[in-house]
Design an enzyme around this catalytic site. Structure first.
Site, mmCIF file in Angstrom:
data_model
loop_
_atom_site.group_PDB
_atom_site.id
_atom_site.type_symbol
_atom_site.label_atom_id
_atom_site.label_comp_id
_atom_site.label_asym_id
_atom_site.label_seq_id
_atom_site.Cartn_x
_atom_site.Cartn_y
_atom_site.Cartn_z
ATOM 1 N N SER A 54 0.846 -1.192 0.000
ATOM 2 C CA SER A 54 0.000 0.000 0.000
ATOM 3 C C SER A 54 0.880 1.239 0.000
ATOM 4 O O SER A 54 1.848 1.306 0.768
ATOM 5 C CB SER A 54 -0.907 0.031 1.232
ATOM 6 N N THR A 59 7.426 2.603 4.065
ATOM 7 C CA THR A 59 8.371 1.937 3.172
ATOM 8 C C THR A 59 7.888 1.978 1.729
ATOM 9 O O THR A 59 8.667 2.212 0.806
ATOM 10 C CB THR A 59 8.619 0.481 3.621
ATOM 11 N N CYS A 60 6.599 1.771 1.513
ATOM 12 C CA CYS A 60 6.041 1.825 0.156
ATOM 13 C C CYS A 60 6.175 3.228 -0.417
ATOM 14 O O CYS A 60 6.526 3.407 -1.586
ATOM 15 C CB CYS A 60 4.577 1.394 0.156
ATOM 16 N N ALA A 61 5.906 4.226 0.395
ATOM 17 C CA ALA A 61 6.045 5.612 -0.037
ATOM 18 C C ALA A 61 7.503 5.914 -0.370
ATOM 19 O O ALA A 61 7.796 6.541 -1.395
ATOM 20 C CB ALA A 61 5.526 6.555 1.046
#
Length: 165
Positions: A54, A59-61
């Site tokens: 997501s 971490t995804c960002a």
């Protein structure tokens, strides 16, 4: 089935990433205009699939921001941020973060996570995708994959991008 961890606890995926050297499985993912797109829309281009659970996690960002920075300098290459987030949320994230060189695509109405072997089967993250990188050449052949062992860790950017050389 592959096993990774989330905060040190094992989680299983539905399968394995596509094999290096194999044809990339086609996909239909939903873009910002709620249109389904597949590999054919990006024919002749190299593709980096930054697969994340997501965009609404640190971490995804971070990985999306990092690939956005690198993507601006990659010739004949399209970089995707693929997540289960709805396209509306992906667009909002990209606008807020100034993401202009990464194409967000949503898995929300596709079999992508299953077909690419990244669907999480258990834990509180069941149904989301594992963190993975798949690099596909301009002939739609898989040239690099990484299933990140600990879902909270960032991928190996340097090795993934070196696969484009």
């Amino acid at each position: 089935m592959a096993t990774i961890t989330f905060q040190g606890k094992p989680i299983n995926t539905v399968g394995e990433l596509p094999a290096v050297g194999s044809p990339a499985p086609d996909f239909l993912l939903t873009n910002r205009k709620m249109q389904d797109v597949g590999l054919a829309e990006f024919a002749g281009k190299r593709k980096v699939l930054n697969i994340v659970p997501s965009l609404d996690t640190p971490t995804c960002a971070a990985s999306t921001r990092k690939f956005n920075e690198k993507a601006a300098h990659l010739p004949n290459t399209v970089v995707f941020a693929i997540s289960a987030d709805l396209p509306f949320a992906q667009v909002r994230f990209c606008e807020i973060e100034g993401i202009k060189h990464v194409v967000p695509l949503s898995t929300f109405r596709s079999s992508f996570a299953h077909d690419y072997g990244v669907e999480l089967l258990d834990s509180i993250l069941a149904g989301l995708t594992a963190r993975a990188i798949v690099v596909i050449d301009e002939h739609d052949k898989v040239v690099y994959t990484q299933l990140v062992a600990e879902i909270a860790d960032e991928p190996d950017y340097a090795t993934a991008l070196a696969a484009l050389d």
